[in-house]
Write a protein that holds these residues in place. Structure first.
Motif, PDB file in Angstrom:
ATOM      1  N   THR A   1       0.839  -1.212   0.000  1.00 30.32           N
ATOM      2  CA  THR A   1       0.000   0.000   0.000  1.00 30.32           C
ATOM      3  C   THR A   1       0.873   1.261   0.000  1.00 30.32           C
ATOM      4  O   THR A   1       1.006   1.949   1.012  1.00 30.32           O
ATOM      5  CB  THR A   1      -0.934   0.005   1.230  1.00 30.32           C
ATOM      6  OG1 THR A   1      -0.128  -0.175   2.401  1.00 30.32           O
ATOM      7  CG2 THR A   1      -1.950  -1.106   1.168  1.00 30.32           C
ATOM      8  N   PRO A   2       1.474   1.574  -1.148  1.00 26.34           N
ATOM      9  CA  PRO A   2       2.332   2.770  -1.219  1.00 26.34           C
ATOM     10  C   PRO A   2       1.522   4.042  -1.026  1.00 26.34           C
ATOM     11  O   PRO A   2       0.317   4.073  -1.297  1.00 26.34           O
ATOM     12  CB  PRO A   2       2.884   2.705  -2.649  1.00 26.34           C
ATOM     13  CG  PRO A   2       1.879   1.930  -3.411  1.00 26.34           C
ATOM     14  CD  PRO A   2       1.328   0.915  -2.456  1.00 26.34           C
TER      15      PRO A   2
ATOM     16  N   SER B   1       3.083   7.069  -2.175  1.00 30.15           N
ATOM     17  CA  SER B   1       3.580   8.027  -3.180  1.00 30.15           C
ATOM     18  C   SER B   1       3.760   7.295  -4.509  1.00 30.15           C
ATOM     19  O   SER B   1       3.921   6.059  -4.535  1.00 30.15           O
ATOM     20  CB  SER B   1       4.917   8.624  -2.743  1.00 30.15           C
ATOM     21  OG  SER B   1       5.940   7.653  -2.872  1.00 30.15           O
ATOM     22  N   LEU B   2       3.768   8.088  -5.585  1.00 32.27           N
ATOM     23  CA  LEU B   2       3.930   7.506  -6.923  1.00 32.27           C
ATOM     24  C   LEU B   2       5.284   6.805  -7.048  1.00 32.27           C
ATOM     25  O   LEU B   2       5.372   5.687  -7.577  1.00 32.27           O
ATOM     26  CB  LEU B   2       3.785   8.620  -7.972  1.00 32.27           C
ATOM     27  CG  LEU B   2       3.852   8.205  -9.424  1.00 32.27           C
ATOM     28  CD1 LEU B   2       2.757   7.194  -9.757  1.00 32.27           C
ATOM     29  CD2 LEU B   2       3.715   9.430 -10.332  1.00 32.27           C
ATOM     30  N   ASP B   3       6.334   7.442  -6.530  1.00 35.32           N
ATOM     31  CA  ASP B   3       7.673   6.844  -6.624  1.00 35.32           C
ATOM     32  C   ASP B   3       7.708   5.480  -5.937  1.00 35.32           C
ATOM     33  O   ASP B   3       8.283   4.521  -6.455  1.00 35.32           O
ATOM     34  CB  ASP B   3       8.720   7.763  -5.976  1.00 35.32           C
ATOM     35  CG  ASP B   3       9.008   8.962  -6.869  1.00 35.32           C
ATOM     36  OD1 ASP B   3       8.587   8.920  -8.040  1.00 35.32           O
ATOM     37  OD2 ASP B   3       9.632   9.926  -6.384  1.00 35.32           O
ATOM     38  N   GLU B   4       7.080   5.433  -4.760  1.00 29.73           N
ATOM     39  CA  GLU B   4       7.062   4.163  -4.017  1.00 29.73           C
ATOM     40  C   GLU B   4       6.302   3.093  -4.816  1.00 29.73           C
ATOM     41  O   GLU B   4       6.735   1.949  -4.934  1.00 29.73           O
ATOM     42  CB  GLU B   4       6.367   4.424  -2.673  1.00 29.73           C
ATOM     43  CG  GLU B   4       6.623   3.371  -1.614  1.00 29.73           C
ATOM     44  CD  GLU B   4       5.733   3.597  -0.376  1.00 29.73           C
ATOM     45  OE1 GLU B   4       5.502   2.620   0.340  1.00 29.73           O
ATOM     46  OE2 GLU B   4       5.265   4.736  -0.160  1.00 29.73           O
ATOM     47  N   ALA B   5       5.179   3.493  -5.379  1.00 34.27           N
ATOM     48  CA  ALA B   5       4.382   2.537  -6.161  1.00 34.27           C
ATOM     49  C   ALA B   5       5.181   2.030  -7.362  1.00 34.27           C
ATOM     50  O   ALA B   5       5.198   0.822  -7.657  1.00 34.27           O
ATOM     51  CB  ALA B   5       3.087   3.197  -6.621  1.00 34.27           C
TER      52      ALA B   5
ATOM     53  N   PRO C   1      -0.663  -3.536 -10.547  1.00 34.24           N
ATOM     54  CA  PRO C   1      -1.417  -2.482  -9.855  1.00 34.24           C
ATOM     55  C   PRO C   1      -2.828  -2.965  -9.539  1.00 34.24           C
ATOM     56  O   PRO C   1      -3.419  -3.736 -10.305  1.00 34.24           O
ATOM     57  CB  PRO C   1      -1.476  -1.346 -10.877  1.00 34.24           C
ATOM     58  CG  PRO C   1      -0.539  -1.699 -11.968  1.00 34.24           C
ATOM     59  CD  PRO C   1      -0.346  -3.168 -11.943  1.00 34.24           C
ATOM     60  N   LEU C   2      -3.376  -2.486  -8.449  1.00 34.05           N
ATOM     61  CA  LEU C   2      -4.757  -2.791  -8.067  1.00 34.05           C
ATOM     62  C   LEU C   2      -5.432  -1.452  -7.750  1.00 34.05           C
ATOM     63  O   LEU C   2      -5.017  -0.745  -6.845  1.00 34.05           O
ATOM     64  CB  LEU C   2      -4.766  -3.721  -6.848  1.00 34.05           C
ATOM     65  CG  LEU C   2      -6.113  -4.260  -6.358  1.00 34.05           C
ATOM     66  CD1 LEU C   2      -5.933  -5.625  -5.696  1.00 34.05           C
ATOM     67  CD2 LEU C   2      -6.775  -3.299  -5.394  1.00 34.05           C
TER      68      LEU C   2
ATOM     69  N   ARG D   1       2.492 -10.104  -6.261  1.00 35.13           N
ATOM     70  CA  ARG D   1       2.302  -8.873  -5.474  1.00 35.13           C
ATOM     71  C   ARG D   1       1.248  -7.961  -6.129  1.00 35.13           C
ATOM     72  O   ARG D   1       1.308  -7.706  -7.335  1.00 35.13           O
ATOM     73  CB  ARG D   1       3.646  -8.139  -5.426  1.00 35.13           C
ATOM     74  CG  ARG D   1       3.597  -6.739  -4.866  1.00 35.13           C
ATOM     75  CD  ARG D   1       4.905  -6.016  -5.073  1.00 35.13           C
ATOM     76  NE  ARG D   1       5.956  -6.538  -4.207  1.00 35.13           N
ATOM     77  CZ  ARG D   1       7.244  -6.191  -4.315  1.00 35.13           C
ATOM     78  NH1 ARG D   1       7.628  -5.353  -5.262  1.00 35.13           N
ATOM     79  NH2 ARG D   1       8.141  -6.690  -3.495  1.00 35.13           N
ATOM     80  N   TYR D   2       0.339  -7.469  -5.307  1.00 31.99           N
ATOM     81  CA  TYR D   2      -0.556  -6.399  -5.762  1.00 31.99           C
ATOM     82  C   TYR D   2      -0.053  -5.078  -5.192  1.00 31.99           C
ATOM     83  O   TYR D   2       0.258  -4.995  -3.997  1.00 31.99           O
ATOM     84  CB  TYR D   2      -1.988  -6.631  -5.271  1.00 31.99           C
ATOM     85  CG  TYR D   2      -2.747  -7.701  -6.022  1.00 31.99           C
ATOM     86  CD1 TYR D   2      -3.076  -7.539  -7.356  1.00 31.99           C
ATOM     87  CD2 TYR D   2      -3.149  -8.872  -5.380  1.00 31.99           C
ATOM     88  CE1 TYR D   2      -3.786  -8.518  -8.047  1.00 31.99           C
ATOM     89  CE2 TYR D   2      -3.857  -9.858  -6.057  1.00 31.99           C
ATOM     90  CZ  TYR D   2      -4.175  -9.674  -7.391  1.00 31.99           C
ATOM     91  OH  TYR D   2      -4.868 -10.638  -8.080  1.00 31.99           O
ATOM     92  N   VAL D   3      -0.016  -4.063  -6.016  1.00 39.11           N
ATOM     93  CA  VAL D   3       0.365  -2.722  -5.562  1.00 39.11           C
ATOM     94  C   VAL D   3      -0.919  -1.878  -5.557  1.00 39.11           C
ATOM     95  O   VAL D   3      -1.447  -1.512  -6.617  1.00 39.11           O
ATOM     96  CB  VAL D   3       1.442  -2.110  -6.485  1.00 39.11           C
ATOM     97  CG1 VAL D   3       1.792  -0.698  -6.023  1.00 39.11           C
ATOM     98  CG2 VAL D   3       2.679  -3.001  -6.512  1.00 39.11           C
TER      99      VAL D   3
END
Ligand SMILES: Cc1cc2nc3c(=O)[nH]c(=O)nc-3n(C[C@H](O)[C@H](O)[C@H](O)COP(=O)(O)OP(=O)(O)OC[C@H]3O[C@@H](n4cnc5c(N)ncnc54)[C@H](O)[C@@H]3O)c2cc1C
Length: 293
Positions: free
Chosen positions: A8-9, A11-15, A26-27, A46-48
């Motif tokens: 569960t990021p 920020s965009l960078d983290e995602a 991505p979810l 992994r789901y982001v």
């Protein structure tokens, strides 16, 4: 039973970093992903989850363009465009898709990125509106901006490790409309979709759910532009019955698919009626508002 990591990021960078690592997906609203097992899709490791990226929820309207964050839901999209009657086609596409509960969580980004979903409502509406897609990937400071047509054609290659962050539409559209056919209930996937939009210099027509991916219909655009007597393409001057007759002549050349809801020939066959409906709405000046310059 396999277990997936749920990240569960915030920020965009983290995602983007999470997406570039392990086999990850991505979810967003998960309304497409939740049916993955029914389609026989194996889940990723992994789901982001994109819900914490609040910047993706923005709708920005300037004199030149409308920018829609990928996290904008169908319900917000329909409501957020209420002040822009020229973009009625997109508001209709978002506001009539699925059902009210799904529309509260289903996102614009998810609709464009569900690669094996030919019946998606938003791609034809956005193609008619000449939309472009903003794409961001890890390690690249600059976002990539590409026409929606190119994005749809290359989606499978572009998406792994990347995120759609926004969609941009020019404001020079004068009017637009979206016509869709479902066979039973309102919540069914549409078996065919026609979206139309006109600007001062062009008429754009797109078709969804008929073939494997939404497409512009240049043959019909050209035939209609030629049929306008004064030479200026202007959807409001095009008779809806004339448009339907030309669609009937030309629909045999469109790629079409057999599917559980309807065979290819049926999808083509209903197109003239949808074209007629879309052009009738386009000419309905009361519902389209004033033209943009
Ligand atoms: C009952 C029901 C009826 C429906 N009816 C309709 C309908 O009439 N019309 C219609 O268009 N749709 C319909 N849908 C399908 C679905 O709701 C939409 O396609 C929705 O827009 C998907 O958005 P989501 O946020 O739920 O995507 P998700 O399910 O979260 O994701 C869909 C795909 O996009 C990827 N993804 C999501 N966001 C991004 C991003 N920002 N960048 C990169 N990849 C991303 C995911 O990894 C996944 O592959 C229906 C669904 C249900 C369950």
């Amino acid at each position: 039973m396999s277990e997936q990591e749920l990240c569960t990021p915030t920020s965009l960078d983290e995602a983007l970093a999470l997406l570039s690592g392990a086999e990850a997906q991505p979810l967003a609203g998960a309304t497409w992903l939740m049916r993955g097992p029914l389609r026989g899709e194996a889940p990723p490791a992994r789901y982001v989850v994109l819900g914490g990226l609040t910047d993706l929820n923005d709708i920005t309207i300037t004199d030149e363009a409308v920018t829609l964050g990928a996290g904008v839901t169908h319900a917000r999209l329909a409501a957020g465009l209420a002040e822009l009657p020229q973009l009625r086609g997109l508001a209709q596409a978002a506001g009539r898709s699925a059902n009210p509960a799904i529309r509260q969580v289903a996102t614009l980004g998810g609709n464009l990125c569900a690669a094996d979903f030919p019946a998606a409502d938003l791609p034809p509406a956005l193609l008619a509106l000449q939309a472009s897609v903003r794409l961001q990937r890890d390690g690249s400071s600059a976002a990539e901006e590409l026409p929606l047509e190119d994005f749809l054609a290359q989606r499978a290659d572009l998406l792994p490790g990347a995120l759609v962050t926004a969609v941009t539409l020019p404001r020079r559209i004068q009017a637009s409309a979206h016509a869709r056919l479902t066979l039973k209930a309102a919540g069914d996937y549409p078996v065919a979709i026609v979206s139309v939009a006109k600007s001062a210099d062009r008429l754009r027509i797109a078709v969804g759910s008929v073939g494997p991916v939404a497409l512009r219909w240049p043959a019909l655009e050209e035939a209609l532009e030629t049929s306008v007597q004064d030479g200026a393409p202007n959807g409001a001057d095009i008779d809806a019955d004339r448009a339907a007759a030309l669609a009937a002549e030309l629909s045999g050349d469109l790629p079409a698919r057999d599917g559980v809801e309807a065979p290819a020939r049926y999808r083509r066959r209903v197109l003239p009626a949808l074209v007629r409906r879309a052009f009738a709405q386009l000419s309905d000046k009361d519902s389209q508002g004033r033209a943009q310059p």
